[in-house]
Design a protein around this motif. Sequence first.
Motif, PDB file in Angstrom:
ATOM      1  N   THR A 226      15.076  -6.987 -11.795  1.00 39.53           N
ATOM      2  CA  THR A 226      14.678  -6.021 -10.771  1.00 39.53           C
ATOM      3  C   THR A 226      13.446  -5.285 -11.291  1.00 39.53           C
ATOM      4  N   PRO A 227      12.705  -4.614 -10.414  1.00 41.43           N
ATOM      5  CA  PRO A 227      11.539  -3.853 -10.881  1.00 41.43           C
ATOM      6  C   PRO A 227      11.896  -2.768 -11.885  1.00 41.43           C
ATOM      7  N   TYR A 228      13.176  -2.369 -11.921  1.00 42.60           N
ATOM      8  CA  TYR A 228      13.575  -1.262 -12.785  1.00 42.60           C
ATOM      9  C   TYR A 228      13.708  -1.661 -14.252  1.00 42.60           C
ATOM     10  N   ALA A 229      13.324  -2.888 -14.565  1.00 40.80           N
ATOM     11  CA  ALA A 229      13.189  -3.277 -15.968  1.00 40.80           C
ATOM     12  C   ALA A 229      12.016  -2.545 -16.618  1.00 40.80           C
ATOM     13  N   ASP A 230      11.123  -1.997 -15.803  1.00 38.59           N
ATOM     14  CA  ASP A 230       9.941  -1.295 -16.304  1.00 38.59           C
ATOM     15  C   ASP A 230      10.268   0.177 -16.579  1.00 38.59           C
ATOM     16  N   ASN A 280       4.261  15.047  -8.922  1.00 34.98           N
ATOM     17  CA  ASN A 280       2.978  14.491  -9.362  1.00 34.98           C
ATOM     18  C   ASN A 280       3.171  13.570 -10.562  1.00 34.98           C
ATOM     19  N   LYS A 281       4.001  14.006 -11.501  1.00 35.91           N
ATOM     20  CA  LYS A 281       4.266  13.165 -12.668  1.00 35.91           C
ATOM     21  C   LYS A 281       5.007  11.896 -12.244  1.00 35.91           C
ATOM     22  N   ALA A 282       5.944  12.027 -11.294  1.00 37.64           N
ATOM     23  CA  ALA A 282       6.662  10.855 -10.795  1.00 37.64           C
ATOM     24  C   ALA A 282       5.683   9.848 -10.188  1.00 37.64           C
ATOM     25  N   LYS A 283       4.706  10.353  -9.433  1.00 35.20           N
ATOM     26  CA  LYS A 283       3.716   9.462  -8.810  1.00 35.20           C
ATOM     27  C   LYS A 283       2.805   8.830  -9.862  1.00 35.20           C
ATOM     28  N   GLU A 284       2.542   9.564 -10.945  1.00 38.56           N
ATOM     29  CA  GLU A 284       1.750   8.990 -12.041  1.00 38.56           C
ATOM     30  C   GLU A 284       2.488   7.813 -12.677  1.00 38.56           C
ATOM     31  N   TYR A 285       3.807   7.947 -12.817  1.00 37.58           N
ATOM     32  CA  TYR A 285       4.585   6.840 -13.380  1.00 37.58           C
ATOM     33  C   TYR A 285       4.642   5.660 -12.410  1.00 37.58           C
ATOM     34  N   ILE A 286       4.678   5.944 -11.109  1.00 37.21           N
ATOM     35  CA  ILE A 286       4.602   4.859 -10.118  1.00 37.21           C
ATOM     36  C   ILE A 286       3.287   4.104 -10.291  1.00 37.21           C
ATOM     37  N   ALA A 287       2.193   4.857 -10.456  1.00 41.59           N
ATOM     38  CA  ALA A 287       0.878   4.231 -10.636  1.00 41.59           C
ATOM     39  C   ALA A 287       0.830   3.424 -11.931  1.00 41.59           C
ATOM     40  N   ALA A 288       1.427   3.956 -12.995  1.00 42.91           N
ATOM     41  CA  ALA A 288       1.445   3.239 -14.273  1.00 42.91           C
ATOM     42  C   ALA A 288       2.253   1.954 -14.170  1.00 42.91           C
ATOM     43  N   TRP A 289       3.296   1.989 -13.364  1.00 46.29           N
ATOM     44  CA  TRP A 289       4.084   0.770 -13.121  1.00 46.29           C
ATOM     45  C   TRP A 289       3.228  -0.258 -12.400  1.00 46.29           C
ATOM     46  N   GLY A 291       3.278  -1.240  -9.123  1.00 49.39           N
ATOM     47  CA  GLY A 291       3.840  -1.973  -7.994  1.00 49.39           C
ATOM     48  C   GLY A 291       3.941  -1.117  -6.744  1.00 49.39           C
ATOM     49  N   ASP A 292       4.494  -1.716  -5.694  1.00 45.68           N
ATOM     50  CA  ASP A 292       4.701  -1.027  -4.426  1.00 45.68           C
ATOM     51  C   ASP A 292       6.118  -0.464  -4.414  1.00 45.68           C
ATOM     52  N   PRO A 293       6.281   0.869  -4.404  1.00 51.77           N
ATOM     53  CA  PRO A 293       7.637   1.436  -4.455  1.00 51.77           C
ATOM     54  C   PRO A 293       8.503   1.022  -3.273  1.00 51.77           C
ATOM     55  N   ALA A 294       7.874   0.676  -2.163  1.00 45.54           N
ATOM     56  CA  ALA A 294       8.651   0.219  -1.005  1.00 45.54           C
ATOM     57  C   ALA A 294       9.370  -1.095  -1.300  1.00 45.54           C
ATOM     58  N   LYS A 295       8.900  -1.803  -2.327  1.00 50.40           N
ATOM     59  CA  LYS A 295       9.526  -3.066  -2.711  1.00 50.40           C
ATOM     60  C   LYS A 295      10.466  -2.895  -3.907  1.00 50.40           C
ATOM     61  N   ALA A 296      10.827  -1.645  -4.182  1.00 53.81           N
ATOM     62  CA  ALA A 296      11.791  -1.347  -5.254  1.00 53.81           C
ATOM     63  C   ALA A 296      12.933  -0.514  -4.686  1.00 53.81           C
ATOM     64  N   PRO A 297      13.627  -1.038  -3.661  1.00 52.95           N
ATOM     65  CA  PRO A 297      14.683  -0.246  -3.022  1.00 52.95           C
ATOM     66  C   PRO A 297      15.884  -0.053  -3.941  1.00 52.95           C
ATOM     67  N   LEU A 298      16.557   1.061  -3.746  1.00 55.28           N
ATOM     68  CA  LEU A 298      17.791   1.341  -4.477  1.00 55.28           C
ATOM     69  C   LEU A 298      18.959   1.375  -3.503  1.00 55.28           C
ATOM     70  N   ASP A 299      20.002   0.630  -3.831  1.00 54.13           N
ATOM     71  CA  ASP A 299      21.262   0.710  -3.096  1.00 54.13           C
ATOM     72  C   ASP A 299      22.254   1.371  -4.050  1.00 54.13           C
ATOM     73  N   ILE A 300      22.477   2.664  -3.872  1.00 55.97           N
ATOM     74  CA  ILE A 300      23.286   3.434  -4.818  1.00 55.97           C
ATOM     75  C   ILE A 300      24.757   3.333  -4.431  1.00 55.97           C
ATOM     76  N   GLN A 320       9.932  10.765  -1.103  1.00 53.53           N
ATOM     77  CA  GLN A 320       8.629  11.418  -1.273  1.00 53.53           C
ATOM     78  C   GLN A 320       7.724  10.661  -2.242  1.00 53.53           C
ATOM     79  N   ILE A 321       8.315   9.761  -3.044  1.00 53.21           N
ATOM     80  CA  ILE A 321       7.476   8.923  -3.904  1.00 53.21           C
ATOM     81  C   ILE A 321       7.544   7.462  -3.451  1.00 53.21           C
ATOM     82  N   GLY A 322       8.055   7.256  -2.234  1.00 50.21           N
ATOM     83  CA  GLY A 322       7.993   5.942  -1.605  1.00 50.21           C
ATOM     84  C   GLY A 322       9.118   4.987  -1.932  1.00 50.21           C
ATOM     85  N   ILE A 323      10.157   5.446  -2.646  1.00 51.96           N
ATOM     86  CA  ILE A 323      11.265   4.558  -3.007  1.00 51.96           C
ATOM     87  C   ILE A 323      12.362   4.671  -1.947  1.00 51.96           C
TER      88      ILE A 323
END
Length: 448
Positions: A226-230, A280-289, A291-300, A320-323
């Motif tokens: 999954t993308p969350y390996a990053d 803002n820091k969360a979005k910076e980590y998204i940018a560092a990753w 990828g497209d957060p819309a393609k990293a859905p979570l089913d909790i 708010q950060i697109g996940i």
Amino acid sequence: MGVQMNLLTYNGLLRIDMKTLQPVCDLAESYSQAGDNEWIFKLRNGVKFHNGDDFTAEDVVASINYAKTFPASTTYTGDIAAVEVLDPLTVKIITKSPTPNLPFNLAYHYNFILPKKLIESKNDFSSNPVGTGPYMLDKWNKGNKISFKVFSDYFDADRKAKVPTLQFVIIPEGSTRTMALESGEVDFVYAVALSDVLRLKNANSIKVEQIVSVENFFLYLNCLNTPYADDNLRKAVAWGINREDIVAGALNGFGTPSYSTVSMGYAESTTENGYGYDLNKAKEYIAAWGGDPAKAPLDIICSNDVKSSIATIMQAELSQIGIPVTINKMDSPSYQAAMRTTKLTSAIVSWSPANAMTYVQRFHSNRRQQTPTSYVNPALDELVVKMNSTMDDAARASIVKQLIETANEHCVFVPIYQVNYFRAHNSELKDVVCSATGYVDFSLMSWR
């Protein structure tokens, strides 16, 4: 409640003292080290199992070897190389390497002692529990209620149960549990609905026990395929949730925001490399990753209303950060089954071990009881191995702290909050002892 039931019916060589959270003798009368890798346990004489069998060293050997056959027990049995009978009331435990945490491991319920004869006859201990504990199973209406009666031959006179019968009734809804206590239908509520805490505190005939616990709630993220390996994407989630909002909205303020992978409250606890709330820091980590957060859905997946409420708040915040987040509430058996697979994307879970060393064992890729994260980090594995072979207390504590800092750095899982436990009971019950790990010592209770 499964572990709580085990505490009624079983004993280990050692047990965790509910006030100090330290291991003390139980079925063992004393123990000592004969070398870095050898421990000698002298056993109590005259102990009986519920079925009338005498407790001997043979039962200890059979029980620990039996526990080692269960993958879930690896954290607590994996360091044991052999168990030997020296005489009917003495056993030697040989570890694969120096194992300073062995006393804590032996106090855990996976290492409770069972009758050798019943192990060999393949007794189903999950439906027919037979131990040496202060209570023994009386009646069980599965899915509804379970009753225990005092074991008259219990070995420890100081801890002999004083309430003759305990009947546990399953009442799923918190408000219904509260009304049952208020009406006198039940005398003890193990899990008080947070919305009812103040109401019960103001009731004359009811006492509420509030315990600041070491239980930490986390969001586990599957790191396998999954993308969350990053690391960066996991950190984006960690910085994208407002823990204060979660405590206020889902817990009525009864909880403590958690900013570290290991609970505060242990001597080695630290928030170094931990997390806060910063979009803002969360979005910076998204940018560092990248990828497209819309393609990293979570089913909790969630197993109760509180977890579902937490997930609902996280759903709004992570949007708010697109996940995208969906919430999958399921009953406890289905939840436990899902947690034993690597197919889930995320789950809200909790854990409350008695010491930090036991806690950080889960950071080792081969030592987790469950594998929902599928996270592997050789640096953490190396530190766990080093910790487990370090007998000097100060040096070992330093390694534990380093483990926590490293786990925070890589965001092994996302901490949410530390629990405040609330148990409520008829005010005529006295000597109610609750531990910071959440358990109640029912054997000490009595009526005024």
